[in-house]
Design a protein around this motif. Structure first.
Motif, PDB file in Angstrom:
ATOM      1  N   TYR A   1       2.673   1.627  -3.441  1.00 42.77           N
ATOM      2  CA  TYR A   1       1.718   2.074  -4.463  1.00 42.77           C
ATOM      3  C   TYR A   1       1.509   3.590  -4.352  1.00 42.77           C
ATOM      4  O   TYR A   1       1.518   4.313  -5.355  1.00 42.77           O
ATOM      5  N   ARG A   2       1.372   4.038  -3.104  1.00 45.92           N
ATOM      6  CA  ARG A   2       1.173   5.482  -2.856  1.00 45.92           C
ATOM      7  C   ARG A   2       2.398   6.269  -3.315  1.00 45.92           C
ATOM      8  O   ARG A   2       2.291   7.309  -3.965  1.00 45.92           O
TER       9      ARG A   2
ATOM     10  N   GLU B   1       1.347   8.002  -6.548  1.00 46.32           N
ATOM     11  CA  GLU B   1       0.659   9.118  -5.879  1.00 46.32           C
ATOM     12  C   GLU B   1      -0.848   8.918  -5.888  1.00 46.32           C
ATOM     13  O   GLU B   1      -1.631   9.832  -6.149  1.00 46.32           O
ATOM     14  N   ARG B   2      -1.240   7.682  -5.648  1.00 42.91           N
ATOM     15  CA  ARG B   2      -2.651   7.322  -5.589  1.00 42.91           C
ATOM     16  C   ARG B   2      -2.845   6.341  -4.446  1.00 42.91           C
ATOM     17  O   ARG B   2      -1.893   5.684  -4.001  1.00 42.91           O
ATOM     18  N   GLU B   3      -4.107   6.203  -3.997  1.00 45.13           N
ATOM     19  CA  GLU B   3      -4.423   5.235  -2.951  1.00 45.13           C
ATOM     20  C   GLU B   3      -4.866   3.928  -3.599  1.00 45.13           C
ATOM     21  O   GLU B   3      -5.795   3.926  -4.429  1.00 45.13           O
TER      22      GLU B   3
ATOM     23  N   GLU C   1      -6.466   1.385  -2.339  1.00 44.37           N
ATOM     24  CA  GLU C   1      -7.846   1.011  -2.009  1.00 44.37           C
ATOM     25  C   GLU C   1      -8.835   1.735  -2.912  1.00 44.37           C
ATOM     26  O   GLU C   1      -9.794   1.142  -3.416  1.00 44.37           O
ATOM     27  N   ALA C   2      -8.600   3.041  -3.155  1.00 49.61           N
ATOM     28  CA  ALA C   2      -9.504   3.827  -4.012  1.00 49.61           C
ATOM     29  C   ALA C   2      -9.503   3.275  -5.435  1.00 49.61           C
ATOM     30  O   ALA C   2     -10.557   3.170  -6.082  1.00 49.61           O
ATOM     31  N   ASP C   3      -8.330   2.873  -5.934  1.00 52.44           N
ATOM     32  CA  ASP C   3      -8.257   2.332  -7.292  1.00 52.44           C
ATOM     33  C   ASP C   3      -8.958   0.984  -7.395  1.00 52.44           C
ATOM     34  O   ASP C   3      -9.616   0.683  -8.400  1.00 52.44           O
TER      35      ASP C   3
ATOM     36  N   VAL D   1       0.845  -1.206   0.000  1.00 52.17           N
ATOM     37  CA  VAL D   1       0.000   0.000   0.000  1.00 52.17           C
ATOM     38  C   VAL D   1       0.881   1.257   0.000  1.00 52.17           C
ATOM     39  O   VAL D   1       0.629   2.215  -0.746  1.00 52.17           O
ATOM     40  N   GLU D   2       1.952   1.230   0.820  1.00 54.29           N
ATOM     41  CA  GLU D   2       2.883   2.374   0.875  1.00 54.29           C
ATOM     42  C   GLU D   2       3.611   2.559  -0.453  1.00 54.29           C
ATOM     43  O   GLU D   2       3.772   3.676  -0.945  1.00 54.29           O
TER      44      GLU D   2
END
Length: 667
Positions: free
Chosen positions: A134-135, A139-141, A143-145, A131-132
């Motif tokens: 990917y962020r 520069e995206r979350e 989970e949101a994707d 998760v880190e």
């Protein structure tokens, strides 16, 4: 810290390189890519023999020394699958996973299999790192994707897994185990519809140790494994995700061994899956995956990669694999224990055999006979009406229709069908109208008549039928061809192969349970291959494999694995050849898992160019009232497509319609 497995030992295949020097390695890679062309061999040798941590240090040294990005240079110099593999190895695991998921989500359609594989198999810490990463990278979350690209219960379970909050406490409450097993049963099999939320909550949050005990308890109270309930209650992507979670709970290495096997079997290679698993597991549990692979598929991962890939890509994959478990002394002792646990699990689960064709309700032989007569009277033939009647009646009901047709119309229904139908459809319908024994007898006769013998048919039928079925075949053969089956086999085959077939054709196999002491003795006899006397070895195998009961042979095979670290089939393949080898392997496979044996034969009959309609017809007819439902389930599991779908794609017209009617549904 390096990941460890059994007894705290490191279980990766790639280890830290001794006397490592990041600057020297950076210089070696720079030189390998300098000028016209690149030294791919030097690149793969260096990168596959360094750990991920060392590769990252090399990247940093490369930038310091040359002011260039090593990954960008590798991408420019290398191409295709080899480039994807090498570049994948250069990324930290969390960033590699992030890139794989980003690729799976972007563009038209989503690669659900990639999402399932990564999120079902990673630990809490690996999920947090992913998760880190990917962020940081996009520069995206994440989970949101995922929320934006998936839907329904599949989306909900992915989001639960993305939290990385699976319990990690090894202390298990017996009361909670019983409650969870009961809740899962009530959410699925005992409920009208399925309560997916309960499955998501329990399978997404409980610890691995807890869930293994829940699965044992579920089997005890429901009489079937949790996997059967998931297949029965869920469908589509949520079913695939839940199955992956359960497999990873039971054994993550076994899950990845299966992923690798499916990536390489059959025509074509799923290179994305192959690369992803080889890169991501090379420093975690590749040795465990190799063990399971060797035990489960009776060939080494190394040999399958070698046969299925080529060039520098192959060389790099083999370096990551780290060794050939088919080589003398290479097969791991732990594999015996893995195999034994698999056996124990399969022995506990009592599988109810079920056909797809059942007796028709409100059956009326007189009405059916009239429908069939009308379908064949006058100009043209109504094939649809014939298919509807014949495929939807049990064999006993079809025999009644035959008798009624003759008494009403003074005609032979078989002769009428033969004159009105043609080709594959005629063979299928006429096969269904015979009794099972008559059908098998005819298949055996055809296998032996004319120039040459079709040994595969002889093996398939005689190695898989029980005593009662064999005895009925003998009677049907004698009536139809005025010669005993034993005489026919004796005159058409020879040597040890003849002796095996004649022994099986007696229909005289023991029918009792297992005898542990005798099983140990039998396993010892089978394992003694050191004498070099192949005649003696084949005779010993014949005296045990052709005469002992199935439950007893299962125990023999377990004892054999404990003694030798090998499956019986591996020993047969290694020390025997030709028809003798094929016959013994078929017996072993039939004893271990008959539906899987037939599922493989059905798949082989339809894969690639052209269809082996003779095999397809023979199995669909002969298993339709015995275990075709089980075969369908195993087919889907093994080949990731339904039997219905493959028949639909591979056959056509009325033949296809009749086969689909016998198949009985799309899984």
């Amino acid at each position: 810290m390096a990941p460890t497995g059994k007894a705290g030992r490191y279980r990766g295949s790639v280890k830290e390189f001794p006397n490592f020097n990041a600057s020297q390695d950076a210089e070696a890679l720079y030189n390998a890519m300098k000028g016209f062309g690149s030294d791919k061999e030097a690149i793969l040798d260096l990168i596959t023999s360094r750990s991920n941590k060392q590769r990252i240090e090399i990247s940093q040294a490369y930038k310091s020394l040359y002011g260039k990005d090593l990954i960008a240079d590798l991408k420019r110099e290398l191409t295709g699958k080899f480039e994807r593999l090498i570049v994948g190895l250069m990324r930290p695991l969390a960033y590699f996973d992030a890139k794989e998921i980003k690729d799976a989500l972007q563009g038209i359609g989503t690669d659900e299999k990639c999402l399932i594989e990564i999120l079902a198999s990673r630990t809490n810490q690996q999920i947090h790192n992913l998760v880190e990463a990917y962020r940081d990278a996009y520069e995206r979350e994440l989970e949101a994707d995922v929320l934006g690209d998936t839907s329904g219960h599949f989306k909900k379970m992915l989001v639960v897994l993305l939290q990385g909050t699976r319990e990690e406490d090894d202390v298990v409450s017996e009361d909670l185990v019983e409650q969870d097993a009961k809740d899962l049963l009530e959410a699925g099999d005992l409920k009208w519809g399925t309560d997916e939320a309960q499955f998501i909550y329990i399978l997404g949050n409980r610890s691995k140790q807890h869930l293994r005990l829940v699965f044992d308890e579920y089997l005890k109270i429901s009489g079937k494994p949790i996997e059967d309930s998931i297949r029965g209650e869920l469908s589509g992507d949520i079913e695939k995700l839940m199955m992956a979670v359960v497999k990873c709970i039971r054994s993550t290495p076994e899950y990845f061994a299966e992923r690798l096997y499916k990536a390489m079997k059959g025509l074509g290679t799923k290179d994305n899956t192959l690369i992803r698993v080889m890169v991501s597991r090379s420093e975690i549990d590749m040795l465990d995956i190799r063990e399971v692979f060797r035990t489960k598929y009776e060939k080494s991962l190394h040999s399958m990669i070698k046969d299925d890939t080529s060039g520098e890509y192959k060389k790099a994959l083999l370096k990551l694999c780290g060794g050939d478990d088919d080589a003398a002394g290479e097969f791991f002792p732990e594999a015996a224990q893995v195999a034994y646990r698999m056996w124990e699990l399969s022995a506990v689960a009592k599988v109810e055999l079920r056909g797809t064709v059942r007796p028709a309700a409100d059956f009326n032989a007189d009405g059916d006979a009239k429908v069939l007569r009308k379908a064949m009277k006058g100009l043209g033939t109504d094939e649809g009406a014939i298919i509807d009647v014949v495929t939807q009646r049990s064999n006993a009901q079809r025999q009644e229709i035959l008798r009624t047709y003759k008494s009403h119309f003074g005609r032979d229904l078989m002769a009428d069908l033969k004159s009105e139908l043609s080709g594959s459809l005629a063979k299928l319908i006429l096969g269904l109208m015979m009794t099972p024994a008559q059908f098998d007898a005819k298949q055996l006769k055809k296998a032996m008549e004319g120039a040459g013998t079709d040994e595969n048919i002889l093996i398939e039928i005689l190695a898989t039928r029980n005593n009662r079925e064999i005895q009925a075949i003998n009677e049907a053969y004698k009536v139809a061809y005025h010669k005993s089956l034993e005489d026919a086999l004796s005159s058409d085959t020879s040597g040890h192969f003849k002796r095996i077939l004649v022994s099986l054709a007696l229909g005289n196999r023991d029918e009792g349970g297992e005898d542990l002491t005798r099983a140990h003795e039998d396993a010892k006899k089978l394992s003694d291959v050191s004498s070099g006397d192949s005649t003696s070895l084949e005779t010993r195998f014949l005296s045990i494999l052709c005469t002992r009961s199935y439950p007893h042979l299962r125990r023999v095979f377990q004892e054999f694995i404990k003694m030798t670290n090998h499956d019986v089939a591996h020993t047969v393949r290694k020390h025997m050849s030709g028809d003798v080898r094929d016959a013994f392997v078929a017996i072993v496979r039939s004893v271990k898992d008959k539906p899987a044996f037939f599922a493989d034969k059905l798949y082989d009959s339809m894969k690639g160019i052209g269809t082996d309609e003779r095999t397809l017809t023979r199995i669909m007819v002969s298993r339709s009232e015995i275990d075709l439902l089980n075969i369908r389930r195993v087919f889907k599991e093994m080949h990731e497509k339904s039997l219905h779908h493959m028949i639909e794609k591979d056959t056509s017209g009325d033949y296809c319609k009749a086969l689909l009617a016998i198949c009985g549904g799309d899984d």
